[in-house]
Each structure stands twice: as structure tokens, then as C-alpha cells.
Write an enzyme that holds these catalytic residues in place. Structure first.
Site, mmCIF file in Angstrom:
data_model
loop_
_atom_site.group_PDB
_atom_site.id
_atom_site.type_symbol
_atom_site.label_atom_id
_atom_site.label_comp_id
_atom_site.label_asym_id
_atom_site.label_seq_id
_atom_site.Cartn_x
_atom_site.Cartn_y
_atom_site.Cartn_z
ATOM 1 N N TYR A 144 0.832 -1.213 0.000
ATOM 2 C CA TYR A 144 0.000 0.000 0.000
ATOM 3 C C TYR A 144 0.868 1.265 0.000
ATOM 4 O O TYR A 144 0.442 2.312 -0.456
ATOM 5 C CB TYR A 144 -0.909 0.043 1.232
ATOM 6 C CG TYR A 144 -2.231 -0.665 1.065
ATOM 7 C CD1 TYR A 144 -2.296 -2.029 0.797
ATOM 8 C CD2 TYR A 144 -3.430 0.035 1.175
ATOM 9 C CE1 TYR A 144 -3.509 -2.676 0.655
ATOM 10 C CE2 TYR A 144 -4.650 -0.604 1.036
ATOM 11 C CZ TYR A 144 -4.680 -1.962 0.773
ATOM 12 O OH TYR A 144 -5.891 -2.585 0.641
ATOM 13 N N LYS A 194 3.179 -15.226 2.674
ATOM 14 C CA LYS A 194 3.363 -16.014 1.452
ATOM 15 C C LYS A 194 4.855 -16.314 1.344
ATOM 16 O O LYS A 194 5.522 -15.959 0.372
ATOM 17 C CB LYS A 194 2.822 -15.231 0.241
ATOM 18 C CG LYS A 194 2.745 -16.020 -1.048
ATOM 19 C CD LYS A 194 1.656 -17.084 -1.061
ATOM 20 C CE LYS A 194 1.725 -17.888 -2.352
ATOM 21 N NZ LYS A 194 0.820 -19.060 -2.335
ATOM 22 N N ASP A 226 -3.007 -18.314 1.014
ATOM 23 C CA ASP A 226 -4.032 -19.069 0.268
ATOM 24 C C ASP A 226 -4.674 -20.113 1.179
ATOM 25 O O ASP A 226 -5.886 -20.301 1.197
ATOM 26 C CB ASP A 226 -3.453 -19.686 -1.008
ATOM 27 C CG ASP A 226 -2.130 -20.404 -0.788
ATOM 28 O OD1 ASP A 226 -1.532 -20.287 0.303
ATOM 29 O OD2 ASP A 226 -1.684 -21.099 -1.730
ATOM 30 N N ASP A 250 -6.197 -6.771 4.368
ATOM 31 C CA ASP A 250 -7.349 -6.168 3.687
ATOM 32 C C ASP A 250 -8.281 -7.266 3.191
ATOM 33 O O ASP A 250 -9.494 -7.236 3.413
ATOM 34 C CB ASP A 250 -6.844 -5.318 2.516
ATOM 35 C CG ASP A 250 -7.986 -4.718 1.711
ATOM 36 O OD1 ASP A 250 -8.932 -4.196 2.329
ATOM 37 O OD2 ASP A 250 -7.938 -4.781 0.464
ATOM 38 N N ASP A 254 -12.024 -8.860 5.110
ATOM 39 C CA ASP A 254 -13.332 -8.911 4.432
ATOM 40 C C ASP A 254 -13.895 -10.327 4.482
ATOM 41 O O ASP A 254 -15.080 -10.538 4.723
ATOM 42 C CB ASP A 254 -13.206 -8.486 2.956
ATOM 43 C CG ASP A 254 -13.522 -7.013 2.741
ATOM 44 O OD1 ASP A 254 -13.234 -6.220 3.659
ATOM 45 O OD2 ASP A 254 -14.049 -6.664 1.673
HETATM 46 C C1 IPM Z 1 -10.305 -1.109 3.985
HETATM 47 C C2 IPM Z 1 -10.613 -0.589 2.613
HETATM 48 C C3 IPM Z 1 -9.482 0.332 2.201
HETATM 49 C C4 IPM Z 1 -8.210 -0.488 2.157
HETATM 50 C C5 IPM Z 1 -9.677 1.079 0.873
HETATM 51 C C6 IPM Z 1 -11.015 1.766 0.800
HETATM 52 C C7 IPM Z 1 -8.554 2.034 0.631
HETATM 53 O O1 IPM Z 1 -10.797 -1.633 1.718
HETATM 54 O O2 IPM Z 1 -10.181 -0.288 4.917
HETATM 55 O O3 IPM Z 1 -10.202 -2.316 4.132
HETATM 56 O O4 IPM Z 1 -7.924 -1.151 1.142
HETATM 57 O O5 IPM Z 1 -7.480 -0.463 3.135
HETATM 58 MG MG MG Z 2 -10.808 -3.533 2.620
#
Ligand code: IPM
Ligand code: MG
Length: 359
Positions: A144, A194, A226, A250, A254
Site C-alpha cells: 500500500y 506467502k 491461500d 485487507d 473482508d
Molecule cells: C479497507 C478498505 C481500504 C483499504 C480502501 C477503501 C482504501 O478496503 O479499509 O479495508 O484497502 O485499506
Molecule cells: Mg478492505
């Protein structure tokens, strides 16, 4: 005697302002009930900041955040800003806040509330008596923040590159954060990398293993990313604390939130050195729901609870919010995302008021 606290508030875009408003109502009630004074200052960041100032993260916003005890953020982004070049997009506000405020540790709990078991997409035998894991994501390093760019050569035409870089110090501090938190939980850390491919992951793994020696009461294991993605749906109860890099975190956070079935419920904390932190729901700005009083404010309300616990050292007040949320769910109130037969559908504002009424 209550305390006085300065809170920087960044409502942002989409459903951000609605869920933040509901959460601030709950914070206000905490102030009344426990005798604290929360002085809030509303600041611009994200798409709305682009529209009014031309900059997704105005310097004034960062300066005001620095003067505060904590930051509460709704969400940023939306379709109308998607055409902008990478460095001018609303998401840049998040990266800027994280980087400039030194918020290197992102805590994302994935918790399955007993009341919401029916929302979980996994089979009952997989979730057993519930899920409670925590993703600790490194937030100011890795791909990032590494060098990126494009170049043109005669032979290849255009190519683009991003760089994953981690220093020993960066890995060490996030590992210590994970081990320290695991000590207060079920004392297990899974480090995800990884290392079969990436040199940065090999350094990551070596440093995490070395740091582990200082926390003998915590069990450490390593998984390739993975495999970790697979294990999260196959057997999520094996995890307590997952520590991983910025990009893997990230993605896995999710996945972990979806495994609980209720992304609208999940708060997060971004911490640096000291007590200062930024708190925001894990979900995004959901432009399709914006302005309709349909968004679930509970993730933001629970982010306020995290803020009270981690930045303001008010664990009793944090627990009061968490209990109020559980009570409201137990009474059968649901926003649309959590709705199931026999429950009572409520809007964003009403949900906020219900939580408030239990404090
Ligand atoms: C998160 C989001 C952000 C990230 C984006 C919106 C920049 O997906 O906070 O997880 O990738 O960190
Ligand atoms: Mg995210």
C-alpha cells in the site's frame, strides 16, 4: 468525576453521515449517564472533501485529528469519484490518515453474535457455539505504501509495478501488538504470509517467530495466505488472533467479516503509539443505501465502544454500549441487512435511539 475528551468526527460519504449521527447520539448518552464531556469537531475527508476543497484529505483535517484524543470515521468513496486518478481518489484520504497519523495497527474483530446466527452463511456444525476472531492488519507499510509507477520500454510497451517492502521494525511492532492482545484472549496467534514465494514474507515470518519467544504463553503458528483463506471458511474456530500484512489483511478481514454474515455489525480500530486511534466501521460507504435511513449503524456504534476502550480508557462505558447492542438485538430489532422472519425492521435513526435508550 467524568472526563473531558476531544473527538474528531469524519462523517465522509454515502451512508457515513447517517451511521455517524446515530453513533454520536449513543456517545452523547454515555456522556449524560457517566458524566463525561465529549467535545466533537466535524471534519472533511473523502469525496465530500474533494467536492468542497479539491483535496480528499485537507491538511486542516489531519491537523485537527492530531489535536484530538480519537477520531471517529464513517466511510469514504462513491461512484462519482471513481474516474479520478489514483492519487486524487477519496480512498487516498484513508491512506493519508493512516500514514500521517502513524496508525500502523488495524484491529478488525469478526464476531458472530448468538442472536444473529441465522445470518451466518456457514453450516451450524462449522460455527458451533459461535465465532470470535481478530484480524490484526499491518496498516502503514507493505504494498500500500511501497513505490509504484509505470514505465515504458521499447520491447514491453507500458508496464506497471507496485512494491511490497517491510522492515524488521515494522514487522516487530505489529507482531508485539498481536501477541499482547492474544494474551488477553485465547492466547493463539496465526501469522499469515506467502513465505513460499515472497522475500518480504520470509523476513516477516522470521521476525514474528523471534518476537514470539517473548510471549511463551501464546501459541504461534504460520499459514500461507491461500491456505488461510481456505481455513477461514473450512474451520474458522481454529483462529484467535490473525496477524498479517497490509494487503493480506485487507482481503482476509473482508472474508472474516463475511463469515460472520453481518459485515454491518463489525467495528475496527486503527492504533499507533500511545492511546490515540481512529475508529470506523469495517463496511464501506454503500452509496446505494445512502440517505434512505436503511443503513445499519451498529458497526459505527460498536466502533465508538472500541474508542472508549482503547483510546479513552473507559472500559465500563464501552461495555455499556456493547451490552445495549446485544439487548436491542435480543429484543428482535433488526436493520434490513440483518432482517429475518419474525423480527422487527427498524431504520438507521431508530436503531441508534434504541441502543441509546438502553444506556
Ligand atoms: C479497507 C478498505 C481500504 C483499504 C480502501 C477503501 C482504501 O478496503 O479499509 O479495508 O484497502 O485499506
Ligand atoms: Mg478492505
Amino acid at each position: 468525576m467524568g472526563g473531558q475528551y476531544r473527538i474528531a468526527v469524519i462523517p465522509g460519504d454515502g451512508i457515513g453521515p447517517e451511521v455517524v449521527k446515530a453513533a454520536l447520539g449513543v456517545l452523547e448518552q454515555i456522556g449524560v449517564t457517566y458524566g463525561h464531556q465529549f467535545v466533537t469537531k466535524t471534519l472533511l475527508a473523502g469525496g465530500c472533501a474533494i467536492d468542497t476543497t479539491g483535496n480528499p484529505l485537507p491538511p486542516e483535517t489531519v491537523a485537527e485529528c492530531r489535536k484530538s484524543d480519537a477520531v471517529l470515521l464513517g466511510a469514504v468513496g462513491g461512484d462519482q469519484w471513481d474516474h479520478l486518478p489514483g492519487d486524487q481518489r477519496p480512498e487516498q484520504a484513508l491512506l493519508g490518515l493512516r500514514g500521517q497519523l502513524g496508525l500502523y495497527a488495524n484491529l478488525r474483530p469478526a464476531l458472530l453474535y448468538p442472536e444473529l446466527k441465522e445470518a451466518c452463511p456457514l453450516k451450524p456444525e462449522i460455527i458451533g457455539d459461535g465465532l470470535d476472531l481478530l484480524v490484526v492488519r499491518e496498516l502503514t507499510g507493505g504494498i500500500y505504501f511501497g513505490t509504484r509507477g509505470r514505465r515504458h520500454t521499447e520491447s514491453t510497451g507500458w508496464e506497471a509495478f507496485d512494491t511490497e517492502v517491510y522492515s524488521e521494525a515494522e514487522v516487530e511492532r505489529i507482531a508485539r501488538m498481536a501477541f499482547t492482545i492474544a494474551r488477553q484472549r485465547r492466547r493463539k496467534v496465526t501469522s499469515v504470509d506467502k513465505a513460499n514465494i515472497l522475500e518480504s514474507s520470509r523476513l516477516w515470518r522470521a521476525v514474528v517467530s523471534r518476537v514470539a519467544a517473548d510471549y511463551p504463553e501464546v501459541e504461534l503458528n504460520h499459514l500461507y495466505v491461500d491456505n488461510a483463506a481456505m481455513q477461514l471458511v473450512k474451520d474458522p474456530r481454529q483462529f484467535d488472533v490473525i496477524v498479517t500484512s497490509n494487503m493480506f489483511g485487507d482481503i482476509l478481514s473482508d472474508e472474516a467479516s463475511m463469515v460472520t454474515g453481518s459485515i454491518g455489525m463489525l467495528p475496527s480500530a486503527s492504533l499507533g503509539e500511545g492511546n490515540f486511534g481512529l475508529y470506523e466501521p469495517v463496511h464501506g460507504s454503500a452509496p446505494d443505501l445512502a440517505g434512505q435511513d436503511r443503513a445499519n449503524p451498529l458497526a459505527t456504534i460498536l466502533s465508538v465502544a472500541m474508542m472508549l476502550r482503547y483510546s479513552l480508557a473507559l472500559p465500563r462505558e464501552a461495555a455499556a454500549i456493547e451490552q445495549a447492542v446485544e439487548q436491542v438485538l435480543a429484543e428482535g430489532y433488526r436493520t434490513g441487512d440483518l432482517m429475518s422472519p419474525g423480527k422487527t425492521l427498524v431504520g438507521t435513526e431508530e436503531m441508534g435511539k434504541l441502543v441509546r435508550s438502553h444506556i
